[in-house]
Design a protein around this motif. Structure first.
Motif, PDB file in Angstrom:
ATOM      1  N   THR A  44      14.683  10.861   6.392  1.00  0.00           N
ATOM      2  CA  THR A  44      14.017  11.688   5.381  1.00  0.00           C
ATOM      3  C   THR A  44      14.775  11.575   4.063  1.00  0.00           C
ATOM      4  N   MET A  45      14.101  11.912   2.989  1.00  0.00           N
ATOM      5  CA  MET A  45      14.687  11.888   1.651  1.00  0.00           C
ATOM      6  C   MET A  45      13.853  12.781   0.747  1.00  0.00           C
ATOM      7  N   THR A  46      14.339  13.034  -0.459  1.00  0.00           N
ATOM      8  CA  THR A  46      13.542  13.832  -1.383  1.00  0.00           C
ATOM      9  C   THR A  46      12.352  13.006  -1.852  1.00  0.00           C
TER      10      THR A  46
ATOM     11  N   SER B 238       0.818  -1.212   0.000  1.00  0.00           N
ATOM     12  CA  SER B 238       0.000   0.000   0.000  1.00  0.00           C
ATOM     13  C   SER B 238       0.856   1.269   0.000  1.00  0.00           C
ATOM     14  N   ARG B 239       1.953   1.245   0.748  1.00  0.00           N
ATOM     15  CA  ARG B 239       2.832   2.419   0.789  1.00  0.00           C
ATOM     16  C   ARG B 239       3.475   2.679  -0.566  1.00  0.00           C
TER      17      ARG B 239
ATOM     18  N   LEU C  26      12.071   8.890  -2.873  1.00  0.00           N
ATOM     19  CA  LEU C  26      11.058   7.990  -2.325  1.00  0.00           C
ATOM     20  C   LEU C  26      10.242   7.360  -3.435  1.00  0.00           C
ATOM     21  N   GLY C  27       9.923   8.151  -4.461  1.00  0.00           N
ATOM     22  CA  GLY C  27       9.147   7.631  -5.580  1.00  0.00           C
ATOM     23  C   GLY C  27       9.857   6.500  -6.302  1.00  0.00           C
ATOM     24  N   TRP C  28      11.153   6.691  -6.571  1.00  0.00           N
ATOM     25  CA  TRP C  28      11.916   5.652  -7.262  1.00  0.00           C
ATOM     26  C   TRP C  28      12.074   4.396  -6.407  1.00  0.00           C
TER      27      TRP C  28
ATOM     28  N   HIS D 170      11.854  18.032  -5.028  1.00  0.00           N
ATOM     29  CA  HIS D 170      13.064  18.147  -4.219  1.00  0.00           C
ATOM     30  C   HIS D 170      12.760  18.340  -2.737  1.00  0.00           C
ATOM     31  N   HIS D 171      11.488  18.483  -2.377  1.00  0.00           N
ATOM     32  CA  HIS D 171      11.136  18.672  -0.981  1.00  0.00           C
ATOM     33  C   HIS D 171      11.350  17.369  -0.211  1.00  0.00           C
ATOM     34  N   LEU D 172      11.641  17.500   1.090  1.00  0.00           N
ATOM     35  CA  LEU D 172      11.914  16.335   1.917  1.00  0.00           C
ATOM     36  C   LEU D 172      10.630  15.702   2.436  1.00  0.00           C
ATOM     37  N   VAL D 173      10.651  14.376   2.475  1.00  0.00           N
ATOM     38  CA  VAL D 173       9.511  13.616   2.997  1.00  0.00           C
ATOM     39  C   VAL D 173      10.043  12.498   3.884  1.00  0.00           C
ATOM     40  N   TYR D 174       9.141  11.961   4.710  1.00  0.00           N
ATOM     41  CA  TYR D 174       9.489  10.790   5.505  1.00  0.00           C
ATOM     42  C   TYR D 174       9.228   9.542   4.666  1.00  0.00           C
ATOM     43  N   ARG D 175       9.599   8.399   5.189  1.00  0.00           N
ATOM     44  CA  ARG D 175       9.497   7.146   4.429  1.00  0.00           C
ATOM     45  C   ARG D 175       8.069   6.786   4.074  1.00  0.00           C
ATOM     46  N   ASP D 176       7.088   7.299   4.821  1.00  0.00           N
ATOM     47  CA  ASP D 176       5.690   7.006   4.493  1.00  0.00           C
ATOM     48  C   ASP D 176       5.082   8.043   3.560  1.00  0.00           C
ATOM     49  N   GLY D 177       5.906   9.002   3.111  1.00  0.00           N
ATOM     50  CA  GLY D 177       5.439  10.008   2.166  1.00  0.00           C
ATOM     51  C   GLY D 177       4.999  11.316   2.790  1.00  0.00           C
TER      52      GLY D 177
END
Length: 205
Positions: A71-73, A36-37, A77-79, A47-54
């Motif tokens: 955190t990551m861009t 689901s994630r 996370l998408g890739w 380029h904004h930062l997000v947590y692993r759950d988006g």
């Protein structure tokens, strides 16, 4: 070793078996086996930062302590999400193919299977990232279709309806599925051709 007369029949039969198997297994591994994630985040970009759950950094809810979380861009996370989904999809497709062909007493060379699986996997990854799909749709004159066929899955607390342009029920989803299946046909023909070519040469391993 096959006779020349049997080659066309063998090629058509194998292509048909691969097409039927991949088409039948596609919804299972593209929907049921997808985390689901990953489904929610594979199209993320920016380029904004997000947590692993988006969840975007700075958009945490009250009481949601994210201290120390990775955190990551959004693009990264998408890739990661798309690659994880494609990996599970490919394993399922490959396993199903081997089980079917072996059950029917036919051995598809590993190299041919690798090529067919690779075609499906690489294109699946690109398509599921959404931006390339939307770019292609625009080039094909489908922008209006994509913008018109959206869905409303939720209403905000203030009563505002939020339209989504991706996922089941949208034009983007239908175009996504159509491309997966069309490319699957190309992969099946390629796998069959490589199999027949290898088998007639007597080089099956």
């Amino acid at each position: 070793m096959m006779t020349d007369r049997s080659v066309p029949a063998q090629a058509l039969a194998l292509t048909g078996a691969l097409l039927a198997t991949w088409d039948a297994l596609h919804p299972l591994f593209d929907q049921w086996a997808q985390d689901s994630r990953d489904a929610a985040n594979k199209g993320s970009h920016g380029h904004h930062l997000v947590y692993r759950d988006g969840t975007p950094v700075g958009k945490e809810t009250v009481g949601d302590d994210r201290n120390g979380q990775l955190t990551m861009t959004a693009t990264r996370l998408g890739w990661i999400s798309a690659a994880r989904h494609v990996a599970s999809y490919s394993v399922g497709q490959l396993t199903g193919t081997v089980l079917l062909t072996r059950a029917l007493g036919y051995r598809v060379p590993a190299a041919a299977l690798a090529v067919g699986t690779g075609i499906n996997a690489i294109t699946h990854l690109v398509i599921d990232k959404r931006q390339p799909l939307l770019w292609l749709a625009a080039k094909a004159g489908k922008r209006g279709y994509v913008e018109h066929c959206t869905v409303v899955r939720r209403v905000d607390q203030d009563g505002t309806a939020r339209a989504e342009g991706s996922g089941p029920g949208t034009a983007a989803f239908e175009l996504d599925q159509a491309l997966h299946r069309a490319i699957g046909a190309i992969a099946a023909v390629t796998t069959a051709w490589l199999t027949i070519h290898t088998t007639t040469k007597g080089h099956v391993r």
